[in-house]
Design a protein around this motif. Structure first.
Motif, PDB file in Angstrom:
ATOM      1  N   SER A 267      33.446 -11.294  35.143  1.00  0.00           N
ATOM      2  CA  SER A 267      32.141 -11.108  34.515  1.00  0.00           C
ATOM      3  C   SER A 267      31.418  -9.893  35.084  1.00  0.00           C
ATOM      4  N   VAL A 268      31.679  -9.553  36.349  1.00  0.00           N
ATOM      5  CA  VAL A 268      30.995  -8.421  36.973  1.00  0.00           C
ATOM      6  C   VAL A 268      31.503  -7.079  36.445  1.00  0.00           C
ATOM      7  N   PRO A 269      32.809  -6.760  36.557  1.00  0.00           N
ATOM      8  CA  PRO A 269      33.255  -5.463  36.015  1.00  0.00           C
ATOM      9  C   PRO A 269      33.083  -5.350  34.508  1.00  0.00           C
ATOM     10  N   LEU A 270      33.218  -6.473  33.790  1.00  0.00           N
ATOM     11  CA  LEU A 270      33.023  -6.408  32.343  1.00  0.00           C
ATOM     12  C   LEU A 270      31.575  -6.086  32.010  1.00  0.00           C
TER      13      LEU A 270
ATOM     14  N   CYS B 232      22.845  -3.911  11.357  1.00  0.00           N
ATOM     15  CA  CYS B 232      23.756  -4.969  11.802  1.00  0.00           C
ATOM     16  C   CYS B 232      24.451  -4.591  13.107  1.00  0.00           C
ATOM     17  N   LEU B 233      24.944  -3.365  13.189  1.00  0.00           N
ATOM     18  CA  LEU B 233      25.663  -2.936  14.387  1.00  0.00           C
ATOM     19  C   LEU B 233      24.728  -2.822  15.583  1.00  0.00           C
ATOM     20  N   PHE B 234      23.494  -2.402  15.357  1.00  0.00           N
ATOM     21  CA  PHE B 234      22.506  -2.349  16.435  1.00  0.00           C
ATOM     22  C   PHE B 234      22.234  -3.761  16.960  1.00  0.00           C
ATOM     23  N   SER B 235      22.059  -4.720  16.053  1.00  0.00           N
ATOM     24  CA  SER B 235      21.805  -6.099  16.454  1.00  0.00           C
ATOM     25  C   SER B 235      23.006  -6.699  17.186  1.00  0.00           C
ATOM     26  N   LEU B 236      24.219  -6.368  16.735  1.00  0.00           N
ATOM     27  CA  LEU B 236      25.421  -6.852  17.408  1.00  0.00           C
ATOM     28  C   LEU B 236      25.483  -6.348  18.840  1.00  0.00           C
ATOM     29  N   ALA B 237      25.204  -5.060  19.032  1.00  0.00           N
ATOM     30  CA  ALA B 237      25.216  -4.488  20.382  1.00  0.00           C
ATOM     31  C   ALA B 237      24.137  -5.106  21.254  1.00  0.00           C
ATOM     32  N   LEU B 238      22.964  -5.366  20.687  1.00  0.00           N
ATOM     33  CA  LEU B 238      21.871  -5.965  21.443  1.00  0.00           C
ATOM     34  C   LEU B 238      22.225  -7.384  21.888  1.00  0.00           C
ATOM     35  N   SER B 239      22.776  -8.189  20.990  1.00  0.00           N
ATOM     36  CA  SER B 239      23.128  -9.561  21.338  1.00  0.00           C
ATOM     37  C   SER B 239      24.245  -9.594  22.382  1.00  0.00           C
ATOM     38  N   ASP B 240      25.224  -8.705  22.263  1.00  0.00           N
ATOM     39  CA  ASP B 240      26.293  -8.636  23.264  1.00  0.00           C
ATOM     40  C   ASP B 240      25.748  -8.219  24.625  1.00  0.00           C
ATOM     41  N   PHE B 241      24.812  -7.271  24.620  1.00  0.00           N
ATOM     42  CA  PHE B 241      24.214  -6.828  25.885  1.00  0.00           C
ATOM     43  C   PHE B 241      23.454  -7.966  26.563  1.00  0.00           C
ATOM     44  N   LEU B 242      22.655  -8.701  25.807  1.00  0.00           N
ATOM     45  CA  LEU B 242      21.873  -9.794  26.388  1.00  0.00           C
ATOM     46  C   LEU B 242      22.777 -10.925  26.869  1.00  0.00           C
ATOM     47  N   TYR B 243      23.853 -11.178  26.132  1.00  0.00           N
ATOM     48  CA  TYR B 243      24.805 -12.208  26.562  1.00  0.00           C
ATOM     49  C   TYR B 243      25.482 -11.814  27.873  1.00  0.00           C
ATOM     50  N   LEU B 244      26.003 -10.586  27.951  1.00  0.00           N
ATOM     51  CA  LEU B 244      26.662 -10.128  29.171  1.00  0.00           C
ATOM     52  C   LEU B 244      25.689 -10.071  30.342  1.00  0.00           C
TER      53      LEU B 244
ATOM     54  N   SER C 101      35.512 -14.506  25.460  1.00  0.00           N
ATOM     55  CA  SER C 101      34.187 -14.196  24.912  1.00  0.00           C
ATOM     56  C   SER C 101      33.561 -13.008  25.627  1.00  0.00           C
ATOM     57  N   TYR C 102      33.801 -12.876  26.959  1.00  0.00           N
ATOM     58  CA  TYR C 102      33.288 -11.712  27.683  1.00  0.00           C
ATOM     59  C   TYR C 102      33.931 -10.428  27.150  1.00  0.00           C
ATOM     60  N   ILE C 103      35.243 -10.486  26.949  1.00  0.00           N
ATOM     61  CA  ILE C 103      35.975  -9.313  26.457  1.00  0.00           C
ATOM     62  C   ILE C 103      35.475  -8.908  25.080  1.00  0.00           C
ATOM     63  N   ASN C 104      35.254  -9.883  24.213  1.00  0.00           N
ATOM     64  CA  ASN C 104      34.802  -9.585  22.862  1.00  0.00           C
ATOM     65  C   ASN C 104      33.448  -8.890  22.848  1.00  0.00           C
ATOM     66  N   ALA C 105      32.610  -9.191  23.831  1.00  0.00           N
ATOM     67  CA  ALA C 105      31.274  -8.595  23.893  1.00  0.00           C
ATOM     68  C   ALA C 105      31.272  -7.240  24.587  1.00  0.00           C
TER      69      ALA C 105
END
Length: 373
Positions: free
Chosen positions: A67-70, A97-109, A340-344
């Motif tokens: 989770s850290v290096p990812l 859509c792509l902006f929102s996808l990147a934002l949600s992935d960032f907040l999840y990670l 799930s980490y990899i996908n984000a």
């Protein structure tokens, strides 16, 4: 992107396999900690397990450590993605859509990193299971930010559907799917999915517990009063809506729409090769669509095992916490968390390698607008 369970559920189930917290009416020790009552069995060492306890420990530590290096790669990568799509203009619905996808992935990670970086540190400094950060996040309902992994899944399904519609009905899509409509849908997805998960994530609190067998105090998950008052409703959303419905529906939508898109693109390519016309789908649309198709394929690879596990798991009663295949159950959970980490994390690799417009904007952001392609 798509954790198999909420972290609150996973941690609580794993811990409660070996201990049970008594309710508030039971006797507590002088420090006002709840009393911890141990059960007799230890399923980790059950000889019928297909995997031993060490396999679970190793998988979990790998998941925690990765989770850290990812995050160190995926965090900045998603910030760059947001900057690129913002620079290209949020007046285009696909950029929204792509902006929102990147934002949600960032907040999840970011949520994953916030919790696990402390866990990794504590492995080498103390035997205490839950540190200050984890306790603060859990007890202030910040675990609700895990909801962004499901936002990411839904947005991925919306992107795949949008591309499919644009390829199947290129002229109609320009009038039916406006940017404002897409923006409203994306905002509603974020509000509803994360908002409801804030309610689900409040099911547990980390409390002080007193172990009478060792005369020591520990921190452990315990059901919140909110959960005790609304147990059936919270269990429904946690187990069915977030556990099964969202992963299964989104993966089915992405598979179907991506397949239809590829079939239509192949037909369009064959038709153009036999005529002098360029057709109704522009070369730019085809290039953008192929980039997003590869993005959908990457999503399928990462999320399909999660959806499959959630469908199959209820039909194997022994693969549950405290049952015969307890170790296999939790090993699978930690492995799917890694997926799930990899996908984000790695969408940026697809955008950069296949998107000429993305690359151009990327270098413009770095002050290299005159760089040759």
């Amino acid at each position: 992107m798509a954790a198999i369970f909420s972290e609150t559920t996973t941690a609580a189930l794993e811990h409660n396999v070996t201990d049970v917290l008594l309710n508030d009416t039971q006797k507590t020790d002088p420090s006002d900690c709840m009393v911890l009552q141990f059960e007799e069995f230890i399923p980790w060492d059950n000889p019928d397990n297909l995997l031993n306890a060490q396999a679970v420990t190793i998988t979990r530590r790998v998941a925690d450590t990765l989770s850290v290096p990812l995050f160190l790669f995926g965090g900045p990568a998603n910030v760059i993605n947001m900057a690129v799509f913002y620079r290209q203009g949020l007046k285009e619905r696909i950029n929204v859509c792509l902006f929102s996808l990147a934002l949600s992935d960032f907040l999840y990670l970011s949520t994953i990193f916030l919790l696990y970086v402390e866990q990794i540190y504590r492995q080498f400094t103390t035997k205490e299971k839950y540190g200050v950060i984890v306790r603060f996040v859990a007890n202030h309902n910040m675990l609700g930010f895990y909801g962004f992994t499901w936002v990411s899944e839904v947005i991925s399904a919306i992107i795949a559907s949008e591309r499919c519609f644009c390829i199947l009905q290129p002229l109609r899509s320009q009038t039916v799917l406006s940017t404002s409509t897409t923006t409203v849908i994306v905002v509603l997805v974020n509000v509803v999915v994360v908002g409801l998960y804030l309610f689900v994530a409040a099911r547990y609190r980390i409390v002080c517990a007193f172990d009478p067998t060792s005369s020591s105090e520990v921190w452990t998950f315990a059901p919140s009063q909110l959960y005790l008052n609304h147990q059936k409703v919270i269990d429904f959303f946690d187990s069915f809506v977030y556990g099964i419905a969202i992963p299964v529906v989104t993966i089915v939508v992405v598979i179907v729409t991506t397949t239809l898109t590829l079939i239509k693109l192949r037909q369009a390519a064959a038709w153009r090769s036999g005529t002098s016309s360029s057709g109704t789908v522009s070369a730019r649309e085809v290039a953008l669509t192929m980039m997003l198709v590869y993005n959908s394929i990457f999503f399928i690879i990462c999320v399909f095992p999660i959806a499959l596990f959630r469908v199959v798991w209820p039909f194997i009663p022994e693969m549950s916490p405290g049952r015969r295949y307890h170790n296999l159950y939790f090993t699978g959970i930690w492995f799917l968390d890694i997926m799930s980490y990899i996908n984000a994390t790695f969408n940026i690799a697809i955008y950069y390698s296949m998107g000429s417009r993305y690359r151009q904007t990327f270098w413009q952001l770095l002050g290299r607008a005159n760089r040759k392609k």
